[in-house]
Motif scaffolding. Structure first.
Motif, PDB file in Angstrom:
ATOM      1  N   ALA A 127      -3.605   0.273  -5.803  1.00 54.98           N
ATOM      2  CA  ALA A 127      -4.970   0.799  -5.761  1.00 54.98           C
ATOM      3  C   ALA A 127      -4.974   2.331  -5.814  1.00 54.98           C
ATOM      4  O   ALA A 127      -5.759   2.944  -6.546  1.00 54.98           O
ATOM      5  CB  ALA A 127      -5.685   0.315  -4.501  1.00 54.98           C
ATOM      6  N   ASN A 128      -4.094   2.968  -5.049  1.00 58.36           N
ATOM      7  CA  ASN A 128      -4.033   4.439  -5.044  1.00 58.36           C
ATOM      8  C   ASN A 128      -3.607   4.983  -6.392  1.00 58.36           C
ATOM      9  O   ASN A 128      -4.072   6.041  -6.833  1.00 58.36           O
ATOM     10  CB  ASN A 128      -3.069   4.915  -3.949  1.00 58.36           C
ATOM     11  CG  ASN A 128      -3.630   4.690  -2.561  1.00 58.36           C
ATOM     12  OD1 ASN A 128      -4.848   4.676  -2.369  1.00 58.36           O
ATOM     13  ND2 ASN A 128      -2.748   4.506  -1.585  1.00 58.36           N
ATOM     14  N   SER A 129      -2.702   4.261  -7.060  1.00 62.47           N
ATOM     15  CA  SER A 129      -2.254   4.691  -8.383  1.00 62.47           C
ATOM     16  C   SER A 129      -3.409   4.658  -9.384  1.00 62.47           C
ATOM     17  O   SER A 129      -3.557   5.560 -10.214  1.00 62.47           O
ATOM     18  CB  SER A 129      -1.120   3.772  -8.862  1.00 62.47           C
ATOM     19  OG  SER A 129      -0.731   4.097 -10.177  1.00 62.47           O
ATOM     20  N   VAL A 130      -4.244   3.631  -9.302  1.00 64.71           N
ATOM     21  CA  VAL A 130      -5.394   3.516 -10.198  1.00 64.71           C
ATOM     22  C   VAL A 130      -6.440   4.575  -9.862  1.00 64.71           C
ATOM     23  O   VAL A 130      -7.045   5.188 -10.756  1.00 64.71           O
ATOM     24  CB  VAL A 130      -6.005   2.108 -10.111  1.00 64.71           C
ATOM     25  CG1 VAL A 130      -7.271   2.013 -10.965  1.00 64.71           C
ATOM     26  CG2 VAL A 130      -4.999   1.057 -10.563  1.00 64.71           C
ATOM     27  N   LYS A 131      -6.665   4.828  -8.574  1.00 66.90           N
ATOM     28  CA  LYS A 131      -7.662   5.821  -8.148  1.00 66.90           C
ATOM     29  C   LYS A 131      -7.385   7.192  -8.753  1.00 66.90           C
ATOM     30  O   LYS A 131      -8.306   7.918  -9.143  1.00 66.90           O
ATOM     31  CB  LYS A 131      -7.676   5.940  -6.620  1.00 66.90           C
ATOM     32  CG  LYS A 131      -8.352   4.801  -5.898  1.00 66.90           C
ATOM     33  CD  LYS A 131      -8.292   5.023  -4.392  1.00 66.90           C
ATOM     34  CE  LYS A 131      -8.893   3.860  -3.632  1.00 66.90           C
ATOM     35  NZ  LYS A 131      -8.802   4.043  -2.156  1.00 66.90           N
ATOM     36  N   GLU A 151     -16.252  -5.228  -5.410  1.00 64.09           N
ATOM     37  CA  GLU A 151     -14.997  -5.059  -4.687  1.00 64.09           C
ATOM     38  C   GLU A 151     -13.992  -4.274  -5.526  1.00 64.09           C
ATOM     39  O   GLU A 151     -13.260  -3.414  -5.006  1.00 64.09           O
ATOM     40  CB  GLU A 151     -14.430  -6.427  -4.316  1.00 64.09           C
ATOM     41  CG  GLU A 151     -13.190  -6.396  -3.448  1.00 64.09           C
ATOM     42  CD  GLU A 151     -13.451  -5.853  -2.051  1.00 64.09           C
ATOM     43  OE1 GLU A 151     -12.481  -5.395  -1.413  1.00 64.09           O
ATOM     44  OE2 GLU A 151     -14.617  -5.867  -1.608  1.00 64.09           O
ATOM     45  N   ILE A 152     -13.949  -4.556  -6.815  1.00 64.39           N
ATOM     46  CA  ILE A 152     -13.040  -3.822  -7.714  1.00 64.39           C
ATOM     47  C   ILE A 152     -13.394  -2.340  -7.726  1.00 64.39           C
ATOM     48  O   ILE A 152     -12.521  -1.470  -7.583  1.00 64.39           O
ATOM     49  CB  ILE A 152     -13.115  -4.398  -9.144  1.00 64.39           C
ATOM     50  CG1 ILE A 152     -12.524  -5.804  -9.171  1.00 64.39           C
ATOM     51  CG2 ILE A 152     -12.374  -3.493 -10.134  1.00 64.39           C
ATOM     52  CD1 ILE A 152     -12.725  -6.531 -10.495  1.00 64.39           C
ATOM     53  N   PHE A 153     -14.679  -2.030  -7.889  1.00 63.64           N
ATOM     54  CA  PHE A 153     -15.103  -0.630  -7.938  1.00 63.64           C
ATOM     55  C   PHE A 153     -14.824   0.095  -6.617  1.00 63.64           C
ATOM     56  O   PHE A 153     -14.452   1.275  -6.612  1.00 63.64           O
ATOM     57  CB  PHE A 153     -16.586  -0.537  -8.287  1.00 63.64           C
ATOM     58  CG  PHE A 153     -16.895  -0.875  -9.713  1.00 63.64           C
ATOM     59  CD1 PHE A 153     -16.228  -0.237 -10.749  1.00 63.64           C
ATOM     60  CD2 PHE A 153     -17.845  -1.828 -10.032  1.00 63.64           C
ATOM     61  CE1 PHE A 153     -16.499  -0.542 -12.075  1.00 63.64           C
ATOM     62  CE2 PHE A 153     -18.119  -2.142 -11.351  1.00 63.64           C
ATOM     63  CZ  PHE A 153     -17.443  -1.498 -12.380  1.00 63.64           C
TER      64      PHE A 153
END
Length: 301
Positions: A127-131, A151-153
């Motif tokens: 999640a942090n990598s995508v953020k 939830e995805i957003f």
């Protein structure tokens, strides 16, 4: 009649079902007297027909749901239980075969992409990598977002999410959209103040630059009544009303009235008579000099 309906709604309390059944079984329509035939116009005739249908539906409802004894209900529940178990097993087998077939073909459908995305994003490292890939995240039509998509957003954003939506335009509840999500976000945020630095705020985009004033006025009238009578489920504020802001609008367009036409039909398919009325109306408009290219028929899809 209106007072009766309001009373019926107030009686729908899980812990007081006996009171509700008693209330339904005691329904007696109030007599409004009668008018001589020469005093009846088309509106009174329509109202009289509509009220007759209302009384019949209420009476039928009461007879259907308040005349059964406990043994009838228990038998119906037992049948429903058996049916639900069979349906559950069938759907489970269907799902397993569908999943297996997709594995064989190495395919995923849209629902799979959403579901697996949430599973992956529950891993904080992923999640942090995508953020880190996004400076700003803009999502339009947020009133049609599903809980899974929301939830995805949430998992790929920090305080950089910009959500645009309009509860009045929600059309995808049938495929899982939850307009209440957008409403809850909006209610939890305070109005935007440029003097203050806040991570969350709401901005009302009320100006409408497309429609003529008669359309704006009609839309505001309809939705104000609809949303103010939905038991507070969705907050409706004065800022929700559209503001007429069309540039270079012709003043003569402001005098046009929006009409609601009730087409009486004896056809099995009432759209036949509706189509005939529309065709006749188009002919009338064109006789008055309106060009065909300026006429549009908008239908539900």
């Amino acid at each position: 009649d209106l007072e009766y309906v309001k009373g019926r709604k107030d009686r729908v309390i899980p812990d007081n079902i006996a009171s509700y059944i008693e209330y339904m079984s005691e329904y007696t329509p109030i007599s409004l007297g009668s008018l001589s035939k020469n005093l009846k116009d088309e509106y009174i005739v329509y109202f009289d027909k509509f009220r007759g249908e209302f009384k019949k539906k209420i009476t039928d409802f009461g007879n259907t749901f308040t005349s059964k004894v406990d043994t009838d209900y228990k038998g119906a529940i037992a049948k429903a239980k058996s049916f639900c178990l069979i349906l559950h097993m069938f759907m489970k087998d269907l799902e397993n075969e569908y999943l297996e077939r997709k594995r064989e073909l190495a395919l995923l459908d849209f629902a799979d992409l959403e579901r697996f995305a949430v599973i992956l994003l529950k891993n904080e490292s992923i999640a942090n990598s995508v953020k880190k890939r996004f400076k700003r995240i803009y999502i339009d039509e947020y009133q049609d977002i599903s809980p899974l998509q929301d939830e995805i957003f949430k998992r790929i954003s920090t305080d950089n999410r910009f959500m645009v939506g309009d509860i009045k335009q929600s059309i995808y509840r049938f495929r899982g959209a939850a307009p209440d999500l957008f409403s809850e976000y909006r209610s939890s945020f305070e109005d935007h103040d440029p003097k203050l630095s806040k991570t969350s705020a709401r901005i009302f985009l009320s100006e409408n630059f497309r429609c003529d004033k008669n359309v704006i006025d009609f839309s505001n009238m309809v939705f104000e009544k609809l949303f103010n009578n939905n038991s507070g489920r969705v907050e409706y504020r004065k800022e929700d009303a559209l503001v007429f802001s069309k540039v270079n609008s012709d003043d003569k367009d402001h005098d046009q009235k929006t009409s609601i036409v009730l087409v009486e039909s004896s056809e099995k398919d009432p759209t036949v008579d509706e189509a005939k009325w529309v065709a006749k109306e188009i002919g009338s408009l064109m006789e008055r000099g309106i060009k065909g290219k300026d006429i549009a028929i908008i239908l539900r899809t």
